[in-house]
Design a protein around this motif. Structure first.
Motif, PDB file in Angstrom:
ATOM      1  N   UNK B  45       0.875  -1.292   0.178  1.00 59.27           N
ATOM      2  CA  UNK B  45      -0.135  -0.106   0.173  1.00 59.27           C
ATOM      3  C   UNK B  45       0.819   1.397  -0.003  1.00 59.27           C
ATOM      4  N   UNK B  46       1.652   1.267   1.077  1.00 58.23           N
ATOM      5  CA  UNK B  46       2.869   2.512   1.038  1.00 58.23           C
ATOM      6  C   UNK B  46       3.694   2.853  -0.199  1.00 58.23           C
ATOM      7  N   UNK B  48       2.725   1.837  -3.324  1.00 55.51           N
ATOM      8  CA  UNK B  48       1.797   2.360  -4.471  1.00 55.51           C
ATOM      9  C   UNK B  48       1.277   3.948  -4.109  1.00 55.51           C
ATOM     10  N   UNK B  49       1.140   4.357  -2.611  1.00 53.41           N
ATOM     11  CA  UNK B  49       0.974   5.587  -2.310  1.00 53.41           C
ATOM     12  C   UNK B  49       2.108   6.607  -2.529  1.00 53.41           C
ATOM     13  N   UNK B  51       4.223   6.078  -4.980  1.00 55.79           N
ATOM     14  CA  UNK B  51       4.397   6.295  -6.528  1.00 55.79           C
ATOM     15  C   UNK B  51       3.184   7.132  -7.044  1.00 55.79           C
ATOM     16  N   UNK B  52       2.220   6.902  -6.325  1.00 50.34           N
ATOM     17  CA  UNK B  52       0.841   7.928  -6.750  1.00 50.34           C
ATOM     18  C   UNK B  52       1.179   9.257  -6.350  1.00 50.34           C
TER      19      UNK B  52
END
Lengths: 88, 88
Positions: B45-46, B48-49, B51-52
């Motif tokens: 999750x972190x 992907x966050x 990268x986002x």
């Protein structure tokens, strides 16, 4: 579109991530290694994120943090319950 | 202004929240109650966050998740290390 999907998967992972901790805690009836200071900081942080998300009218921020907040509260309560029982 | 402060405090709490878990783990050399599935989901999750956040060029999302990711990796490594030693 791709980026919305990445953001959504990110939010889902960091939210449902706390569910396996609840399941493990209930199975082993042991949560003493889980830091209560961490849980308290996450409780404050998620509450503020929830308020911030409601203010921004951003459903992703509000929902993700509303769920995470509930999970963190459950872990805190279970930890308190199990530690109380084990100190009898 | 008030809302930026609330968002920043929220981000600081949910980021530094993992530091007391690292400290507790090092002090007790026990992290077996901490769910490895939770840590793995937070890791994904972190990441992907992060990268986002980099994509959005949002320093708060990127920095907060970069730090949280580092802390989660440290907890995972410590857990692996301590469990390996205790099973000797």
């Amino acid at each position: 579109m791709l980026w919305s999907i990445i953001g959504t998967i990110a939010a889902i992972c960091t939210t449902i991530g706390f569910v396996p901790q609840i399941i493990r805690g209930i199975q082993t009836r042991e949560l003493s290694d889980v830091s209560p200071t961490m849980l308290t900081l996450l409780l404050v942080g998620c509450s503020l994120w929830l308020v911030y998300g409601l203010h921004l009218k951003d459903p992703i921020i509000a929902l993700a943090n509303g769920f995470t907040l509930s999970f963190v509260i459950i872990i805190l309560l279970l930890r308190f319950l199990y530690n109380k029982n084990s100190s009898k």
